[in-house]
Design an enzyme around this catalytic site. Sequence first.
Site, mmCIF file in Angstrom:
data_model
loop_
_atom_site.group_PDB
_atom_site.id
_atom_site.type_symbol
_atom_site.label_atom_id
_atom_site.label_comp_id
_atom_site.label_asym_id
_atom_site.label_seq_id
_atom_site.Cartn_x
_atom_site.Cartn_y
_atom_site.Cartn_z
ATOM 1 N N LYS A 1 -10.553 -5.274 -4.613
ATOM 2 C CA LYS A 1 -11.430 -4.140 -4.770
ATOM 3 C C LYS A 1 -10.788 -2.935 -5.751
ATOM 4 C CE LYS A 1 -13.112 -4.371 -0.276
ATOM 5 N NZ LYS A 1 -12.107 -4.341 0.640
ATOM 6 N N LYS B 1 -3.700 -11.077 -6.528
ATOM 7 C CA LYS B 1 -4.800 -11.533 -5.990
ATOM 8 C C LYS B 1 -5.936 -10.560 -6.712
ATOM 9 C CE LYS B 1 -5.777 -8.724 -1.857
ATOM 10 N NZ LYS B 1 -6.404 -8.660 -0.496
ATOM 11 N N LYS C 1 0.974 -1.309 -0.063
ATOM 12 C CA LYS C 1 -0.054 -0.186 0.021
ATOM 13 C C LYS C 1 0.782 1.140 0.035
ATOM 14 C CE LYS C 1 -4.603 -1.702 0.573
ATOM 15 N NZ LYS C 1 -5.722 -1.939 1.020
HETATM 16 N N1 AQP Z 1 -8.592 -12.172 -3.571
HETATM 17 C C1 AQP Z 1 -8.894 -12.671 -2.451
HETATM 18 N N2 AQP Z 1 -9.327 -14.039 -2.178
HETATM 19 C C2 AQP Z 1 -9.968 -14.667 -1.202
HETATM 20 N N3 AQP Z 1 -10.018 -13.571 0.167
HETATM 21 C C3 AQP Z 1 -9.949 -12.116 -0.238
HETATM 22 N N4 AQP Z 1 -10.057 -11.154 0.589
HETATM 23 C C4 AQP Z 1 -9.681 -10.209 -0.128
HETATM 24 N N5 AQP Z 1 -9.366 -10.132 -1.142
HETATM 25 C C5 AQP Z 1 -9.252 -11.782 -1.508
HETATM 26 C C6 AQP Z 1 -10.506 -11.215 1.955
HETATM 27 O O1 AQP Z 1 -11.756 -10.390 1.992
HETATM 28 C C7 AQP Z 1 -11.847 -9.887 3.315
HETATM 29 C C8 AQP Z 1 -12.086 -8.440 3.298
HETATM 30 O O2 AQP Z 1 -10.836 -7.685 3.120
HETATM 31 P P1 AQP Z 1 -10.634 -6.090 3.276
HETATM 32 O O3 AQP Z 1 -11.952 -5.439 3.141
HETATM 33 O O4 AQP Z 1 -9.946 -5.873 4.490
HETATM 34 O O5 AQP Z 1 -9.689 -5.660 2.127
HETATM 35 P P2 AQP Z 1 -8.340 -6.319 1.446
HETATM 36 O O6 AQP Z 1 -8.062 -7.664 2.022
HETATM 37 O O7 AQP Z 1 -7.326 -5.412 1.379
HETATM 38 O O8 AQP Z 1 -9.099 -6.694 0.161
HETATM 39 P P3 AQP Z 1 -9.167 -5.991 -1.358
HETATM 40 O O9 AQP Z 1 -10.179 -6.623 -2.083
HETATM 41 O O10 AQP Z 1 -7.936 -6.332 -1.722
HETATM 42 O O11 AQP Z 1 -9.182 -4.470 -0.880
HETATM 43 P P4 AQP Z 1 -8.133 -3.229 -1.477
HETATM 44 O O12 AQP Z 1 -8.315 -3.386 -2.997
HETATM 45 O O13 AQP Z 1 -8.946 -2.101 -0.919
HETATM 46 O O14 AQP Z 1 -6.974 -3.390 -0.657
HETATM 47 C C9 AQP Z 1 -10.489 -10.210 4.093
HETATM 48 O O15 AQP Z 1 -10.783 -11.354 4.950
HETATM 49 C C10 AQP Z 1 -9.774 -10.678 2.943
HETATM 50 O O16 AQP Z 1 -8.510 -11.752 3.511
#
Ligand code: AQP
Length: 336
Positions: free
Chosen positions: A200, A197, A115
Amino acid sequence: MFDDKKVIFSGMQATGNLTLGNYLGALKNWVDICEDYLTFFCVVDLHSITVRQDPAELRRRSRDLLTLYIAAGLDPEKNCIYYQSHVPNHAELGWILDCFTYVGELERMTQYKDKAAKHADNINAGLLTYPSLMAADILLYQAEYVPVGADQKQHLELARTLAERFNNVYGDVFTVPDIWLGKRGRKIMSLQDPEKKMSKSDENPNASIYLMDDPDTIRRKFKRAVTDSIGAVKYCDEQPGIRNLIDIYCSCTGKSTEECEKEFEGQGYGVFKEAVGEAVVGVLKPLQDRFRELSADKDYIDRMILQNDEKAMYYSEKTMRKVRKKIGFPERPRLK
Ligand code: AQP
């Protein structure tokens, strides 16, 4: 443990449109396992502001996310579904745990490094201390299990370390939490780059299936998903794109890898991709319909928010009273 019940805690950020990765890696598992536990599912809006957010968008997305938890099948009368910012104990314990976390531990976190690289113009202290706040979220409710995707493993290990470090000084204050990983869908990968991965915040909309994508968009995105030239539906390291599609297919249908390989033996990728698209539409369509229904019922959602805020305050305060006392903060006088 509270009231003789084991506790589950988890949360998500309303930082963008939720993806199929968020659903299969986390939300779906919450619904599958919530029955036997005392559960807390939080919209972690304090975490969201480690990256700049548009205020109106953040507010709308946070409400949508809370509604989506319910639409996915979490009954808000049984599961505590709430906003992190409505329960100040998260921030208070977050600060206390900051004082038990070494900067070196935080700097080693992969998510921080990723990040910080992505938001080089805003490497704020919150981005660095994100994992201590996440530890606070979990420890506040004495959670035994934290159902998250595999990408959160490192943060969970730090939460365990902080619980043990604190307990070593003050006695048994916190339950040491365990990660709870689903059998499938632990890490759903990008449809355009299966080494990355699904996320979002991916700039390429074709890389992710968003939970609110309409059926035709879902089918089209799977049609365009990156595969390989081998031509066989096989679960192996040499075929990361196909492996990811098998994971998605099996998570959505409940079939095993072997069943999937057999079902598509000797068939082209076109047929397989179409089947994956249909399986995902089959899972997401009912969720979308329920989400729309619930979103229209403002009073119900508001009532659930109020009710669950109180519940989260009640349980988190039990832990905080203990923490404040152990640390040596002055008692709060009670007026007679
Ligand atoms: N690709 C993924 N596969 C499985 N699990 C996933 N999680 C996120 N991406 C995957 C799980 O979703 C939950 C929510 O996570 P978060 O809202 O804290 O955001 P994050 O992990 O940072 O997810 P993103 O989608 O990658 O968001 P951004 O782009 O904003 O950083 C967690 O339980 C995570 O493990």
